[in-house]
Design a protein around this motif. Structure first.
Motif, mmCIF file in Angstrom:
data_model
loop_
_atom_site.group_PDB
_atom_site.id
_atom_site.type_symbol
_atom_site.label_atom_id
_atom_site.label_comp_id
_atom_site.label_asym_id
_atom_site.label_seq_id
_atom_site.Cartn_x
_atom_site.Cartn_y
_atom_site.Cartn_z
ATOM 1 N N PRO A 191 0.803 -1.234 0.000
ATOM 2 C CA PRO A 191 0.000 0.000 0.000
ATOM 3 C C PRO A 191 0.832 1.278 0.000
ATOM 4 O O PRO A 191 0.382 2.305 -0.523
ATOM 5 N N ASP A 192 2.028 1.231 0.566
ATOM 6 C CA ASP A 192 2.846 2.446 0.626
ATOM 7 C C ASP A 192 3.700 2.640 -0.628
ATOM 8 O O ASP A 192 4.552 3.525 -0.678
ATOM 9 N N GLY A 193 3.488 1.805 -1.659
ATOM 10 C CA GLY A 193 4.221 1.961 -2.904
ATOM 11 C C GLY A 193 5.503 1.153 -2.994
ATOM 12 O O GLY A 193 6.144 1.130 -4.051
ATOM 13 N N THR A 194 5.870 0.477 -1.903
ATOM 14 C CA THR A 194 7.067 -0.371 -1.934
ATOM 15 C C THR A 194 6.687 -1.777 -2.416
ATOM 16 O O THR A 194 5.521 -2.069 -2.674
ATOM 17 N N TYR A 195 7.698 -2.632 -2.511
ATOM 18 C CA TYR A 195 7.484 -4.006 -2.970
ATOM 19 C C TYR A 195 8.059 -4.987 -1.959
ATOM 20 O O TYR A 195 9.135 -4.774 -1.421
ATOM 21 N N LYS A 196 7.328 -6.064 -1.734
ATOM 22 C CA LYS A 196 7.762 -7.104 -0.819
ATOM 23 C C LYS A 196 8.223 -8.310 -1.621
ATOM 24 O O LYS A 196 7.533 -8.778 -2.521
ATOM 25 N N ASN A 197 9.406 -8.823 -1.287
ATOM 26 C CA ASN A 197 9.971 -9.967 -2.002
ATOM 27 C C ASN A 197 9.129 -11.222 -1.790
ATOM 28 O O ASN A 197 8.748 -11.549 -0.669
ATOM 29 N N ILE A 198 8.820 -11.913 -2.891
ATOM 30 C CA ILE A 198 8.115 -13.188 -2.820
ATOM 31 C C ILE A 198 9.143 -14.303 -2.953
ATOM 32 O O ILE A 198 9.811 -14.413 -3.991
ATOM 33 N N PRO A 199 9.320 -15.148 -1.927
ATOM 34 C CA PRO A 199 10.310 -16.226 -2.032
ATOM 35 C C PRO A 199 10.044 -17.129 -3.234
ATOM 36 O O PRO A 199 8.897 -17.476 -3.521
ATOM 37 N N GLN A 200 11.108 -17.497 -3.901
ATOM 38 C CA GLN A 200 11.020 -18.375 -5.062
ATOM 39 C C GLN A 200 11.514 -19.754 -4.634
ATOM 40 O O GLN A 200 12.720 -20.010 -4.565
ATOM 41 N N ASP A 209 18.579 -33.444 -24.367
ATOM 42 C CA ASP A 209 18.920 -32.870 -25.675
ATOM 43 C C ASP A 209 18.602 -31.382 -25.785
ATOM 44 O O ASP A 209 18.215 -30.885 -26.840
ATOM 45 N N VAL A 210 18.785 -30.664 -24.704
ATOM 46 C CA VAL A 210 18.525 -29.220 -24.677
ATOM 47 C C VAL A 210 19.841 -28.467 -24.804
ATOM 48 O O VAL A 210 20.858 -28.858 -24.227
ATOM 49 N N SER A 211 19.808 -27.362 -25.556
ATOM 50 C CA SER A 211 20.985 -26.493 -25.705
ATOM 51 C C SER A 211 20.636 -25.096 -25.210
ATOM 52 O O SER A 211 19.628 -24.518 -25.627
ATOM 53 N N ILE A 212 21.478 -24.559 -24.318
ATOM 54 C CA ILE A 212 21.248 -23.245 -23.718
ATOM 55 C C ILE A 212 22.399 -22.320 -24.095
ATOM 56 O O ILE A 212 23.568 -22.645 -23.861
ATOM 57 N N GLY A 213 22.099 -21.145 -24.641
ATOM 58 C CA GLY A 213 23.114 -20.235 -25.134
ATOM 59 C C GLY A 213 23.801 -19.414 -24.054
ATOM 60 O O GLY A 213 23.391 -19.392 -22.880
ATOM 61 N N ALA A 214 24.842 -18.704 -24.464
ATOM 62 C CA ALA A 214 25.644 -17.899 -23.547
ATOM 63 C C ALA A 214 24.824 -16.779 -22.923
ATOM 64 O O ALA A 214 24.036 -16.114 -23.606
ATOM 65 N N ASN A 215 25.007 -16.595 -21.619
ATOM 66 C CA ASN A 215 24.372 -15.515 -20.862
ATOM 67 C C ASN A 215 22.844 -15.564 -20.905
ATOM 68 O O ASN A 215 22.185 -14.543 -20.701
ATOM 69 N N THR A 216 22.293 -16.717 -21.155
ATOM 70 C CA THR A 216 20.847 -16.909 -21.040
ATOM 71 C C THR A 216 20.504 -17.227 -19.595
ATOM 72 O O THR A 216 21.257 -17.895 -18.893
ATOM 73 N N THR A 217 19.343 -16.737 -19.160
ATOM 74 C CA THR A 217 18.900 -16.927 -17.781
ATOM 75 C C THR A 217 17.552 -17.627 -17.756
ATOM 76 O O THR A 217 16.618 -17.213 -18.449
ATOM 77 N N ILE A 218 17.464 -18.681 -16.972
ATOM 78 C CA ILE A 218 16.203 -19.396 -16.769
ATOM 79 C C ILE A 218 15.910 -19.370 -15.275
ATOM 80 O O ILE A 218 16.658 -19.939 -14.471
ATOM 81 N N ASP A 219 14.818 -18.711 -14.893
ATOM 82 C CA ASP A 219 14.495 -18.531 -13.478
ATOM 83 C C ASP A 219 13.798 -19.749 -12.909
ATOM 84 O O ASP A 219 13.015 -20.426 -13.593
ATOM 85 N N CYS A 220 14.054 -20.011 -11.625
ATOM 86 C CA CYS A 220 13.340 -21.079 -10.941
ATOM 87 C C CYS A 220 11.883 -20.680 -10.725
ATOM 88 O O CYS A 220 11.516 -19.504 -10.790
ATOM 89 N N ALA A 221 11.043 -21.663 -10.470
ATOM 90 C CA ALA A 221 9.624 -21.416 -10.237
ATOM 91 C C ALA A 221 9.394 -20.833 -8.842
ATOM 92 O O ALA A 221 10.167 -21.068 -7.917
ATOM 93 N N THR A 222 8.320 -20.084 -8.719
ATOM 94 C CA THR A 222 7.905 -19.643 -7.388
ATOM 95 C C THR A 222 7.523 -20.862 -6.555
ATOM 96 O O THR A 222 7.953 -21.033 -5.419
#
Length: 340
Positions: A191-200, A209-222
């Motif tokens: 309510p005061d305009g700030t943000y509260k961290n939601i644990p992930q 057989d997956v290939s992931i490129g350089a500097n790509t980011t995949i976030d974990c689920a909440t």
């Protein structure tokens, strides 16, 4: 590298038109080819170079018909692009040493296990309770957190970060700087305009057989898992947010971004700088053009979307036919206003 054209054709199950006894010592572009080089022709935009190249051999598709006489030797294979890729893979195996053993200093916790024929490069780190398969190559400065599971034949290049709880299948490849399992972007407005961290608290699951490129980011689920399914290929500098699901054999090009909880179907193509907002479902075989923003569900399989806000390709082309004529239409309107 030194093979005769005959030997290369045999490796690729190809047929020769010309002198197969010539020696090949290098792979080169068709427009830059020199004697002793082998090139390939897949995109017909480059066909004119076939008639002037100095390459000793050129790989072409079996159904290709030259429009002029060809001086170079042709190696006909079922598909030129796939055949040339196979040749590159063979050469790569010859040129790259098979990394084995452990370089020091590096660290693996005593509760973790790594299979045979593996490699751990200097300054790599493996945390507690990790299970790592056979023939896994961990290059220098790779970080692997706690409770990570990794299947056989995976490669982690320099600087990759695999955060705790991640699960990875077999035959996966991670280019330098990729980060898998970092916190999702979860903040609750107050309510005061700030943000509260939601644990992930979830993880990332990457299938085979997956290939992931350089500097790509995949976030974990909440909660639960962010899932990258079998055969997915992801380019450099791609952002995939928490709880996203990427369907089998989907391809994602550089600088694309996928927001949280979106589900992408099988065999989709996301071109460079495309973006998808959160909580959408994208049907199988959808193609999303470069710089296209997708703002709603794509329900019909096989569509192509194009435009800043993605709309159906046919609708976009109709609109484009109008707005490219806007300068002329403006002039006509001005003329009509003058006649009033």
């Amino acid at each position: 590298m030194e093979f005769t054209i005959n030997e290369i054709a045999k490796l690729l199950n190809g047929k020769i038109e010309g002198d197969g006894s010539q020696k090949i010592i290098n792979i080169n572009k068709i427009q830059e080819g020199k004697p002793g080089d082998i090139s390939f022709l897949s995109n017909l935009k480059y066909e004119p170079h076939l008639y002037s190249t100095e390459s000793s051999a050129v790989i072409v598709s079996e159904n290709f018909t030259p429009s002029k006489p060809v001086a170079t030797t042709l190696v006909r294979v079922k598909d030129a692009y796939s055949g040339f890729t196979e040749l590159l893979q063979m050469v790569e195996k010859l040129q790259k040493p098979d990394l084995l053993g452990v370089e020091e200093p590096c660290f693996m916790h005593e509760s973790s296990h790594m299979g045979e024929e593996g490699f751990r490069g200097a300054f790599s780190y493996i945390g507690k309770n990790c299970s790592i398969g056979r023939n896994v190559k961990i290059h220098p400065q790779v970080y692997i957190g706690e409770d990570v599971k990794i299947g056989d034949n995976c490669v982690f290049y320099t600087g990759v970060k695999i955060i705790s709880g991640t699960q990875i299948g077999e035959n996966c490849e991670f280019q330098p700087g990729a980060v898998i399992g970092s916190d999702g972007f979860g903040f609750a407005p107050q309510p005061d305009g700030t943000y509260k961290n939601i644990p992930q608290l979830g993880n990332v699951v990457i299938e085979d057989d997956v290939s992931i490129g350089a500097n790509t980011t995949i976030d974990c689920a909440t909660m639960g898992s962010t899932i990258i399914k079998k055969g997915v290929k992801i380019d450099n500098q791609v952002q995939i947010a928490h709880n996203v699901v990427i369907g089998e054999n989907t391809v994602i090009a550089s600088q694309s971004g996928i927001s949280g909880s979106t589900e992408i179907g099988k065999n989709c193509v996301l071109a460079g700088k495309s973006g998808i907002i959160g909580h959408l479902k994208i049907a199988d075989r959808t193609t999303i053009g470069g710089n296209t923003g997708v703002m709603k569900n794509v329900k019909k399989p096989g569509q192509t979307l194009l435009g800043f806000i993605g709309i159906d390709l046919k609708d976009y082309l109709k609109s484009f036919a109008v707005f490219k004529k806007l300068p002329q239409l403006e002039d006509k309107i001005k003329d009509l206003e003058k006649k009033r």
